[in-house]
Design a protein around this motif. Structure first.
Motif, PDB file in Angstrom:
ATOM      1  N   GLY A  69       0.788  -1.225   0.000  1.00 35.20           N
ATOM      2  CA  GLY A  69       0.000   0.000   0.000  1.00 35.20           C
ATOM      3  C   GLY A  69       0.819   1.273   0.000  1.00 35.20           C
ATOM      4  N   ASP A  70       2.139   1.146  -0.111  1.00 38.09           N
ATOM      5  CA  ASP A  70       3.009   2.320  -0.119  1.00 38.09           C
ATOM      6  C   ASP A  70       3.022   2.884  -1.540  1.00 38.09           C
ATOM      7  OD1 ASP A  70       4.966   4.222   0.209  1.00 38.09           O
ATOM      8  OD2 ASP A  70       6.621   2.786   0.323  1.00 38.09           O
ATOM      9  N   ASP A  71       2.102   3.805  -1.820  1.00 34.02           N
ATOM     10  CA  ASP A  71       1.905   4.242  -3.201  1.00 34.02           C
ATOM     11  C   ASP A  71       2.993   5.165  -3.730  1.00 34.02           C
ATOM     12  OD1 ASP A  71       1.144   6.213  -1.460  1.00 34.02           O
ATOM     13  OD2 ASP A  71      -0.808   6.613  -2.383  1.00 34.02           O
ATOM     14  N   ASP A  72       3.839   5.733  -2.857  1.00 36.49           N
ATOM     15  CA  ASP A  72       4.906   6.599  -3.361  1.00 36.49           C
ATOM     16  C   ASP A  72       6.305   6.033  -3.101  1.00 36.49           C
ATOM     17  OD1 ASP A  72       5.159   6.975  -0.666  1.00 36.49           O
ATOM     18  OD2 ASP A  72       4.660   9.104  -0.675  1.00 36.49           O
ATOM     19  N   GLY A  73       6.367   4.822  -2.520  1.00 38.14           N
ATOM     20  CA  GLY A  73       7.649   4.131  -2.382  1.00 38.14           C
ATOM     21  C   GLY A  73       8.579   4.684  -1.325  1.00 38.14           C
ATOM     22  N   ASP A  74       8.052   5.496  -0.403  1.00 39.67           N
ATOM     23  CA  ASP A  74       8.937   6.068   0.619  1.00 39.67           C
ATOM     24  C   ASP A  74       8.996   5.229   1.893  1.00 39.67           C
ATOM     25  OD1 ASP A  74       6.452   6.571   1.708  1.00 39.67           O
ATOM     26  OD2 ASP A  74       6.779   8.711   2.047  1.00 39.67           O
ATOM     27  N   GLY A  75       8.280   4.079   1.895  1.00 41.24           N
ATOM     28  CA  GLY A  75       8.306   3.205   3.064  1.00 41.24           C
ATOM     29  C   GLY A  75       7.311   3.584   4.134  1.00 41.24           C
ATOM     30  N   LEU A  76       6.519   4.634   3.872  1.00 42.56           N
ATOM     31  CA  LEU A  76       5.539   5.110   4.845  1.00 42.56           C
ATOM     32  C   LEU A  76       4.144   5.107   4.227  1.00 42.56           C
ATOM     33  CD1 LEU A  76       7.410   8.275   6.189  1.00 42.56           C
ATOM     34  CD2 LEU A  76       7.294   6.036   7.294  1.00 42.56           C
ATOM     35  N   LEU A  77       3.158   4.711   4.999  1.00 42.69           N
ATOM     36  CA  LEU A  77       1.779   4.843   4.568  1.00 42.69           C
ATOM     37  C   LEU A  77       1.332   6.286   4.821  1.00 42.69           C
ATOM     38  CD1 LEU A  77       0.565   1.412   5.902  1.00 42.69           C
ATOM     39  CD2 LEU A  77       0.801   2.098   3.507  1.00 42.69           C
ATOM     40  N   PRO A  78       0.362   6.784   4.052  1.00 38.69           N
ATOM     41  CA  PRO A  78       0.060   8.217   4.113  1.00 38.69           C
ATOM     42  C   PRO A  78      -0.361   8.721   5.483  1.00 38.69           C
ATOM     43  CG  PRO A  78      -1.582   7.006   2.817  1.00 38.69           C
ATOM     44  CD  PRO A  78      -0.437   6.090   3.027  1.00 38.69           C
ATOM     45  N   TRP A  79      -1.078   7.888   6.257  1.00 38.83           N
ATOM     46  CA  TRP A  79      -1.496   8.338   7.577  1.00 38.83           C
ATOM     47  C   TRP A  79      -0.318   8.400   8.550  1.00 38.83           C
ATOM     48  CZ3 TRP A  79      -3.957   4.435   4.834  1.00 38.83           C
ATOM     49  CH2 TRP A  79      -3.496   3.124   5.073  1.00 38.83           C
ATOM     50  N   VAL A  80       0.714   7.602   8.308  1.00 38.53           N
ATOM     51  CA  VAL A  80       1.924   7.681   9.133  1.00 38.53           C
ATOM     52  C   VAL A  80       2.698   8.950   8.786  1.00 38.53           C
ATOM     53  CG1 VAL A  80       4.133   6.586   9.676  1.00 38.53           C
ATOM     54  CG2 VAL A  80       2.066   5.189   9.468  1.00 38.53           C
ATOM     55  N   SER A  81       2.818   9.231   7.484  1.00 30.43           N
ATOM     56  CA  SER A  81       3.484  10.472   7.061  1.00 30.43           C
ATOM     57  C   SER A  81       2.783  11.688   7.652  1.00 30.43           C
ATOM     58  CB  SER A  81       3.482  10.569   5.528  1.00 30.43           C
ATOM     59  OG  SER A  81       4.262   9.555   4.947  1.00 30.43           O
ATOM     60  N   ALA A  82       1.450  11.667   7.609  1.00 33.61           N
ATOM     61  CA  ALA A  82       0.684  12.796   8.131  1.00 33.61           C
ATOM     62  C   ALA A  82       0.904  12.971   9.633  1.00 33.61           C
ATOM     63  CB  ALA A  82      -0.803  12.602   7.831  1.00 33.61           C
ATOM     64  N   ARG A  83       0.962  11.862  10.356  1.00 33.13           N
ATOM     65  CA  ARG A  83       1.146  11.947  11.804  1.00 33.13           C
ATOM     66  C   ARG A  83       2.554  12.438  12.161  1.00 33.13           C
ATOM     67  NH1 ARG A  83      -0.795  13.637  16.323  1.00 33.13           N
ATOM     68  NH2 ARG A  83      -0.389  12.317  18.155  1.00 33.13           N
ATOM     69  N   LEU A  84       3.564  11.979  11.439  1.00 38.01           N
ATOM     70  CA  LEU A  84       4.924  12.464  11.678  1.00 38.01           C
ATOM     71  C   LEU A  84       4.993  13.963  11.430  1.00 38.01           C
ATOM     72  CD1 LEU A  84       7.019   9.594  10.043  1.00 38.01           C
ATOM     73  CD2 LEU A  84       6.998  10.196  12.464  1.00 38.01           C
ATOM     74  N   GLU A  85       4.300  14.423  10.385  1.00 40.83           N
ATOM     75  CA  GLU A  85       4.279  15.855  10.095  1.00 40.83           C
ATOM     76  C   GLU A  85       3.586  16.620  11.217  1.00 40.83           C
ATOM     77  OE1 GLU A  85       2.735  18.921   6.577  1.00 40.83           O
ATOM     78  OE2 GLU A  85       2.803  16.746   6.213  1.00 40.83           O
ATOM     79  N   GLU A  86       2.474  16.081  11.712  1.00 43.39           N
ATOM     80  CA  GLU A  86       1.771  16.717  12.827  1.00 43.39           C
ATOM     81  C   GLU A  86       2.670  16.859  14.043  1.00 43.39           C
ATOM     82  OE1 GLU A  86      -1.675  14.482  13.791  1.00 43.39           O
ATOM     83  OE2 GLU A  86      -2.853  15.193  12.081  1.00 43.39           O
TER      84      GLU A  86
END
Length: 323
Positions: A69-86
């Motif tokens: 499910g990693d659609d951009d290949g960065d190793g992070l799912l989008p909700w994880v990326s969003a939470r790290l940003e938060e």
């Protein structure tokens, strides 16, 4: 809502940090793990365990790279990326588990505790990880931990049981609100087929009653068909039956599976599969290797991210009466 929850959890964490008695003990399938002092450096292995500390405001020192499910290949799912940003956090080291646990990478993060409440670690894996740091393993059997148990088990290992309970309650409230928008879905019987494999049409694979994909369908107001319950083995997260027995699933209203319409169309050319009523009338939710497909296996951060979209797809499938 999310900012209010974060404030509440932050207050609870501060209170619990002062009040928590150590050492604390967490029971699991391999015995008991003793946490001698409040863990600060948190690592995790297996599927989505890192989402528990992230949801509770803690950035792990390392966790498993997303391999589905990693659609951009960065190793992070989008909700994880969003939470790290938060949280204003950098991406920590990501462990590549394509060939199993990378024990050296885990050890390099020098963790105080390793979260693995939802995972498939073996006794040997547990023993090896325990040489690095105390390990919070699954409560019952591999890959049968529910999202609620994942939160409670991992939160207990963090010394944050109260915060974990608050997180569970918040997610349950969000689910209830979303489910209320789809009253026609209530009581519909949902079956989660493991895959649509054109190479082997002799059997039908399915996720068993203990699997959290199936239990998530129940969270969303659906019921598990009697045939799935009877065919599920205790302690197993999946099962298989001969395609010749497909008639046993005649009470299934909706099938959820991984694949696309072209593959489903090919399968329907098989006379046995064509006898599967829900599949024949296209009462199917097809999940791809994308965030939606990933979130059908619910996790603390993915549930709010995809809840409405998933319910909409399920409700649409439940109303189909013709191919």
């Amino acid at each position: 809502m999310r900012h209010l929850l974060a404030l509440v959890l932050s207050t609870l964490w501060a209170t619990a940090t002062l009040a928590q008695d150590y050492p604390l003990t967490v029971s699991h399938a391999f015995g008991e793990t003793v946490i001698e002092a409040k863990p600060v450096r948190i690592a995790s292995v297996g599927w989505a365990n890192h989402e528990v500390p992230l949801a509770l405001g803690i950035v792990p020192v390392g966790f498993a790279r997303a391999n589905w499910g990693d659609d951009d290949g960065d190793g992070l799912l989008p909700w994880v990326s969003a939470r790290l940003e938060e949280l204003g956090a950098e991406v920590p080291p990501l462990f590549d588990e394509g060939d199993g646990i990378d024990f050296e990478a885990v050890a390099a993060t020098n963790p105080d505790v390793i979260l693995a409440a939802y995972s498939g670690i073996t006794r040997a894996d547990y023993d090896t990880l325990s040489r690095i740091a105390p390990v919070i393993a699954y409560p019952h059997a591999a890959w049968t931990t529910t999202w609620r148990e994942m939160i409670r088990q991992n939160a207990a290992g963090l010394g944050m049981a109260d915060q974990g309970a608050a997180l569970v309650a918040d997610l349950e409230a969000q689910i209830a609100t979303a489910v209320d928008k789809h009253p026609d879905l209530k009581g519909k019987r949902g079956m989660f087929v493991t895959h649509l494999d054109l190479r082997d049409l002799s059997t039908i694979g399915f996720y068993a009653a203990a699997d959290q994909r199936v239990q998530f369908l129940e969270d969303l107001g659906m019921a598990t068909p009697k045939a799935v319950q009877e065919a599920s083995e205790v302690g197993k997260y999946s099962g298989r039956v001969s395609a010749e027995r497909v008639d046993m699933f005649d009470d299934v209203d909706v099938v959820v599976t991984y694949g696309d319409q072209a593959r489903l169309d090919e399968l329907l050319k098989n006379p046995l599969i064509a006898r599967f009523p829900a599949v024949a009338r296209n009462s199917v939710v097809l999940l791809a290797n994308d965030p939606m497909g990933t979130a059908a296996n619910p996790t603390p951060l993915s549930i709010p991210y995809v809840l409405d979209d998933y319910l909409t797809q399920l409700a649409s499938a439940a109303t189909r009466t013709t191919p």
